[in-house]
Each structure stands twice: as structure tokens, then as C-alpha cells.
Design a protein around this motif. Structure first.
Motif, PDB file in Angstrom:
ATOM      1  N   HIS A   1     -85.554  30.851  46.021  1.00 33.14           N
ATOM      2  CA  HIS A   1     -85.016  31.012  44.600  1.00 33.14           C
ATOM      3  C   HIS A   1     -86.329  30.632  43.652  1.00 33.14           C
ATOM      4  O   HIS A   1     -86.308  31.455  42.649  1.00 33.14           O
ATOM      5  CB  HIS A   1     -84.161  29.709  44.312  1.00 33.14           C
ATOM      6  CG  HIS A   1     -82.633  30.005  45.089  1.00 33.14           C
ATOM      7  ND1 HIS A   1     -82.433  30.236  46.106  1.00 33.14           N
ATOM      8  CD2 HIS A   1     -81.537  29.913  44.536  1.00 33.14           C
ATOM      9  CE1 HIS A   1     -81.314  30.366  46.319  1.00 33.14           C
ATOM     10  NE2 HIS A   1     -80.600  30.258  45.312  1.00 33.14           N
ATOM     11  N   LEU A   2     -87.298  29.672  44.019  1.00 31.82           N
ATOM     12  CA  LEU A   2     -88.533  29.831  43.356  1.00 31.82           C
ATOM     13  C   LEU A   2     -89.303  31.090  43.097  1.00 31.82           C
ATOM     14  O   LEU A   2     -89.624  31.528  42.067  1.00 31.82           O
ATOM     15  CB  LEU A   2     -89.426  28.466  43.694  1.00 31.82           C
ATOM     16  CG  LEU A   2     -88.796  27.258  43.368  1.00 31.82           C
ATOM     17  CD1 LEU A   2     -89.903  26.349  44.093  1.00 31.82           C
ATOM     18  CD2 LEU A   2     -88.819  26.964  42.091  1.00 31.82           C
TER      19      LEU A   2
ATOM     20  N   VAL B   1     -90.614  44.856  43.467  1.00 33.38           N
ATOM     21  CA  VAL B   1     -90.680  43.655  44.336  1.00 33.38           C
ATOM     22  C   VAL B   1     -89.802  42.852  44.403  1.00 33.38           C
ATOM     23  O   VAL B   1     -89.322  42.158  45.264  1.00 33.38           O
ATOM     24  CB  VAL B   1     -92.315  43.149  44.111  1.00 33.38           C
ATOM     25  CG1 VAL B   1     -92.635  41.804  44.972  1.00 33.38           C
ATOM     26  CG2 VAL B   1     -93.557  44.192  44.432  1.00 33.38           C
ATOM     27  N   LEU B   2     -89.275  42.560  43.036  1.00 30.87           N
ATOM     28  CA  LEU B   2     -88.054  41.434  43.038  1.00 30.87           C
ATOM     29  C   LEU B   2     -86.873  41.983  43.512  1.00 30.87           C
ATOM     30  O   LEU B   2     -86.140  41.189  44.048  1.00 30.87           O
ATOM     31  CB  LEU B   2     -87.930  41.218  41.335  1.00 30.87           C
ATOM     32  CG  LEU B   2     -86.806  40.419  40.976  1.00 30.87           C
ATOM     33  CD1 LEU B   2     -87.003  38.867  41.355  1.00 30.87           C
ATOM     34  CD2 LEU B   2     -86.613  40.332  39.386  1.00 30.87           C
TER      35      LEU B   2
ATOM     36  N   LEU C   1     -84.167  40.442  50.711  1.00 31.73           N
ATOM     37  CA  LEU C   1     -85.079  39.683  51.699  1.00 31.73           C
ATOM     38  C   LEU C   1     -84.150  38.108  51.490  1.00 31.73           C
ATOM     39  O   LEU C   1     -83.742  37.552  52.708  1.00 31.73           O
ATOM     40  CB  LEU C   1     -86.214  39.115  51.455  1.00 31.73           C
ATOM     41  CG  LEU C   1     -87.085  38.377  52.576  1.00 31.73           C
ATOM     42  CD1 LEU C   1     -86.804  38.705  53.920  1.00 31.73           C
ATOM     43  CD2 LEU C   1     -88.614  38.240  52.041  1.00 31.73           C
ATOM     44  N   GLU C   2     -83.770  37.775  50.506  1.00 35.02           N
ATOM     45  CA  GLU C   2     -82.939  36.396  50.275  1.00 35.02           C
ATOM     46  C   GLU C   2     -81.822  36.648  50.528  1.00 35.02           C
ATOM     47  O   GLU C   2     -81.166  35.602  51.076  1.00 35.02           O
ATOM     48  CB  GLU C   2     -83.160  35.976  48.848  1.00 35.02           C
ATOM     49  CG  GLU C   2     -84.471  35.335  48.563  1.00 35.02           C
ATOM     50  CD  GLU C   2     -84.876  34.283  49.390  1.00 35.02           C
ATOM     51  OE1 GLU C   2     -84.046  33.529  49.521  1.00 35.02           O
ATOM     52  OE2 GLU C   2     -86.192  34.465  49.782  1.00 35.02           O
ATOM     53  N   VAL C   3     -80.894  37.631  50.468  1.00 40.94           N
ATOM     54  CA  VAL C   3     -79.624  37.783  51.152  1.00 40.94           C
ATOM     55  C   VAL C   3     -79.771  37.579  52.437  1.00 40.94           C
ATOM     56  O   VAL C   3     -78.765  37.110  53.145  1.00 40.94           O
ATOM     57  CB  VAL C   3     -78.966  39.132  50.370  1.00 40.94           C
ATOM     58  CG1 VAL C   3     -77.863  39.348  51.340  1.00 40.94           C
ATOM     59  CG2 VAL C   3     -78.954  39.191  49.206  1.00 40.94           C
ATOM     60  N   ALA C   4     -80.818  38.312  53.294  1.00 35.79           N
ATOM     61  CA  ALA C   4     -80.841  38.118  54.679  1.00 35.79           C
ATOM     62  C   ALA C   4     -81.203  36.677  55.050  1.00 35.79           C
ATOM     63  O   ALA C   4     -80.573  36.233  56.189  1.00 35.79           O
ATOM     64  CB  ALA C   4     -81.836  39.205  55.266  1.00 35.79           C
TER      65      ALA C   4
ATOM     66  N   GLY D   1     -75.126  31.232  45.598  1.00 41.87           N
ATOM     67  CA  GLY D   1     -76.301  30.850  45.067  1.00 41.87           C
ATOM     68  C   GLY D   1     -77.009  31.934  44.425  1.00 41.87           C
ATOM     69  O   GLY D   1     -77.964  31.616  43.463  1.00 41.87           O
ATOM     70  N   LEU D   2     -77.106  33.187  45.161  1.00 41.60           N
ATOM     71  CA  LEU D   2     -78.028  34.274  44.408  1.00 41.60           C
ATOM     72  C   LEU D   2     -77.449  34.996  43.300  1.00 41.60           C
ATOM     73  O   LEU D   2     -78.147  35.848  42.571  1.00 41.60           O
ATOM     74  CB  LEU D   2     -78.145  35.353  45.571  1.00 41.60           C
ATOM     75  CG  LEU D   2     -78.959  34.743  46.684  1.00 41.60           C
ATOM     76  CD1 LEU D   2     -78.868  35.758  48.010  1.00 41.60           C
ATOM     77  CD2 LEU D   2     -80.401  34.371  46.583  1.00 41.60           C
TER      78      LEU D   2
END
Length: 227
Positions: free
Chosen positions: A169-170, A196-197, A203-206, A87-88
Motif C-alpha cells: 500500500h505504501l 509502473v503503478l 502485483l498487489e492483487v496477486a 483494501g485495494l
């Protein structure tokens, strides 16, 4: 242009056919099937090592009766982790951002642990509703509180997974929009925002992997109480 940031969490359709089924079958296609050879390739060896380590860590505290759940919970963890990571990718849809799907995983598995506890050791399972040494006036209140906490477990499982992925995601969508807006006006600030993105994406992968692990870990703890 996207009018609403929450539109990305709507279940996509193609010619009136929901693509949720396609998204749910993709993880199984990506994982290679182990062969009967004595020596496998590096990918299969890494996959087998990871599954063995995960199963050993999760099920070592459990009684041998609970080891029957090893295949189910290991498959569930790989399935959730794959969907979270897929989903990423751009132009994809994350099924685990849907509360209905997460509750569909959480409620039956939680209910199975409760039924196993009531069938195999009903006294111990019901004893969890009342801590030992409770004063007599507090017994009815504590039984009600523990019963509510028992029935809120599947809701907490589903909401935790949904909220963490939705919030990530937001944030990615908001910061990416800010980068596109700032590029023509303030390129330096846009570059810093893009950094930062990038860090947020890591971070979102983790988070995608950790939330799948936490979901299965909590289910194993519920199972440990009832075996």
C-alpha cells in the motif's frame, strides 16, 4: 492533502464509531449462499470448485484427524483474501494492515494446534523441541532455541501478513503521488510511472491472494505436526 503516508493505515471512524466492524462484515456479504438446486449459476459453481480444490490441496497431506479444520481454515482463507482485495479499492480500509487483527487470528489458531498436539500425542509434541541425535552438551541450548522458535510462530504469521500488505500500500501511495507531481512537469516520465503503478497494482492483487493462502498454509503445517 495527506500529511503522512501512514495515515491510510489508521482505523477510520464515522461520528466516533470505528468502521472496523463494517469492514470485517463486508466479505461475508459478498459471497453468495449456495442454494439447494441441483444446477447452480456460474458464480456458485466457480465458488464451489475453488473451495473444493483449495480444501483438497491443503488437507490431502494431513491425517484424517486434521480434516475437522477444513471448514475453519477454508473460511479463514476466503475471509483474509476478501479483505486484502477489498483494501485495494479506492477510499477503502484494509483491516489486515492492523497487526492487532492479524495477531487475533494467528495466536488462538496456533495455540489450538499446540494444545491439540499436547493432548493427543504429548511425547511427539515435546519431541519437536529436541532433534534426534543431539549431543548432550547442546541439549539445553537447543531446547531453549526450539521453544523460542515455537512461541515466535504466531508473531511471524501476523507480522508477515501485516508487513507485506503495508509495504504494498505504501508503494502504491508513493508512486501515485509521484505520477500526480510529474504530470505537469514531465508528462512522458509520468506516463511511464503510471505504467509502473498499474503493474504494481496487479502485483498487489496477486500478493493479496498469496498472503491469505500462505497464512492458512502455515497454519495447516503447524496442525500437521500435531495430529
Amino acid at each position: 492533502m495527506m500529511l503522512n503516508f501512514f495515515d491510510q493505515f489508521m482505523s477510520p471512524t464515522y461520528m466516533g464509531i470505528p468502521l472496523m466492524a463494517l469492514a470485517l462484515t463486508l466479505p461475508w456479504v459478498l459471497f453468495p449462499t449456495p442454494s439447494h438446486r441441483w444446477v447452480n449459476n456460474r458464480l456458485l459453481t466457480l465458488q464451489s470448485w475453488f473451495m473444493n480444490r483449495f480444501t483438497q490441496q491443503i488437507f490431502s497431506p494431513l491425517n484424517p484427524t486434521g480434516h475437522k479444520w477444513a471448514v475453519l481454515l477454508t473460511s479463514l482463507m476466503l475471509f483474509l483474501m476478501s479483505m486484502n482485495l477489498l483494501g485495494l479499492l479506492p477510499y477503502t480500509f484494509t483491516p489486515t494492515t492492523q497487526l492487532s487483527l492479524n495477531m487475533g487470528f494467528a495466536v488462538p489458531l496456533w495455540l489450538a494446534t499446540v494444545i491439540i498436539g499436547l493432548r493427543n500425542q504429548p511425547t511427539v509434541a515435546l519431541g519437536h523441541l529436541l532433534p534426534e541425535g543431539t549431543p548432550a552438551p547442546l541439549i539445553p541450548v537447543l531446547i531453549i532455541i526450539e521453544t523460542i522458535s515455537l512461541f515466535i510462530r504466531p508473531l511471524a504469521l501476523g507480522v508477515r501478513l501485516t508487513a507485506n500488505l503495508t509495504a504494498g500500500h505504501l508503494l502504491i501511495q508513493l508512486i501515485a503521488t509521484a505520477v500526480l507531481v510529474l504530470i505537469p512537469m514531465m508528462p512522458t516520465v509520468a506516463i511511464l510511472t503510471a505504467i509502473v503503478l498499474f503493474l504494481l497494482t496487479l502485483l498487489e492483487v496477486a500478493v493479496a491472494m498469496i498472503q491469505a493462502y500462505v497464512f492458512v498454509l502455515l497454519l495447516s503445517l503447524y496442525l500437521q505436526e500435531n495430529v
